[in-house]
Design a protein around this motif. Structure first.
Motif, PDB file in Angstrom:
ATOM      1  N   THR A   1      26.390  58.090 134.519  1.00 14.76           N
ATOM      2  CA  THR A   1      26.834  56.848 133.876  1.00 14.76           C
ATOM      3  C   THR A   1      26.816  55.678 134.863  1.00 14.76           C
ATOM      4  OG1 THR A   1      29.189  57.257 134.316  1.00 14.76           O
ATOM      5  CG2 THR A   1      28.276  58.131 132.247  1.00 14.76           C
ATOM      6  N   GLN A   2      26.083  55.867 135.964  1.00 14.13           N
ATOM      7  CA  GLN A   2      25.908  54.834 136.995  1.00 14.13           C
ATOM      8  C   GLN A   2      27.178  54.554 137.796  1.00 14.13           C
ATOM      9  OE1 GLN A   2      22.682  53.959 137.527  1.00 14.13           O
ATOM     10  NE2 GLN A   2      22.374  55.432 135.878  1.00 14.13           N
ATOM     11  N   LEU A   3      28.096  55.513 137.837  1.00 16.77           N
ATOM     12  CA  LEU A   3      29.304  55.390 138.650  1.00 16.77           C
ATOM     13  C   LEU A   3      29.148  56.280 139.877  1.00 16.77           C
ATOM     14  CD1 LEU A   3      31.881  55.470 135.719  1.00 16.77           C
ATOM     15  CD2 LEU A   3      31.064  53.464 136.989  1.00 16.77           C
ATOM     16  N   ARG A   4      30.008  56.078 140.872  1.00 14.09           N
ATOM     17  CA  ARG A   4      29.883  56.790 142.144  1.00 14.09           C
ATOM     18  C   ARG A   4      30.797  58.013 142.181  1.00 14.09           C
ATOM     19  NH1 ARG A   4      30.518  51.685 142.684  1.00 14.09           N
ATOM     20  NH2 ARG A   4      32.645  51.845 143.439  1.00 14.09           N
ATOM     21  N   ALA A   5      30.196  59.181 142.480  1.00 16.09           N
ATOM     22  CA  ALA A   5      30.968  60.421 142.533  1.00 16.09           C
ATOM     23  C   ALA A   5      30.267  61.437 143.422  1.00 16.09           C
ATOM     24  CB  ALA A   5      31.152  60.992 141.136  1.00 16.09           C
TER      25      ALA A   5
END
Length: 85
Positions: free
Chosen positions: A52-56
């Motif tokens: 979802t284009q988030l950083r993890a």
């Protein structure tokens, strides 16, 4: 609330409440490290967040083992330079 420029470390994050907490922190802008004794599941949950284009980042860690805790913290600091939450 924005958590931009913050790094959150969530344990037990491969499923359930931990996974939901990691997702919410990521949506609030944090870089999220998902730690779980099942490292493959932690990485799979992190991949869902990254999709979802988030950083993890997913890491394997047994929080009942002090050596694993030390390794987990070192990994996060090496990757991101900080732990904020």
């Amino acid at each position: 609330m924005t958590l931009a420029h913050q790094v959150a470390l969530v344990t037990g994050a491969a499923q359930g409440i931990g996974k939901a907490a990691a997702q919410a922190l990521a949506e609030a802008g944090a870089t999220v490290v998902l730690a779980d004794i099942a490292g493959d599941k932690a990485e799979a949950a992190a991949e869902e967040i990254r999709a979802t284009q988030l950083r993890a980042l997913g890491v394997q860690a047994d929080v009942g083992d002090v050596t694993d805790i030390d390794r987990m913290v070192r990994l996060v600091i090496e990757a991101y330079g900080q732990i904020d939450r």
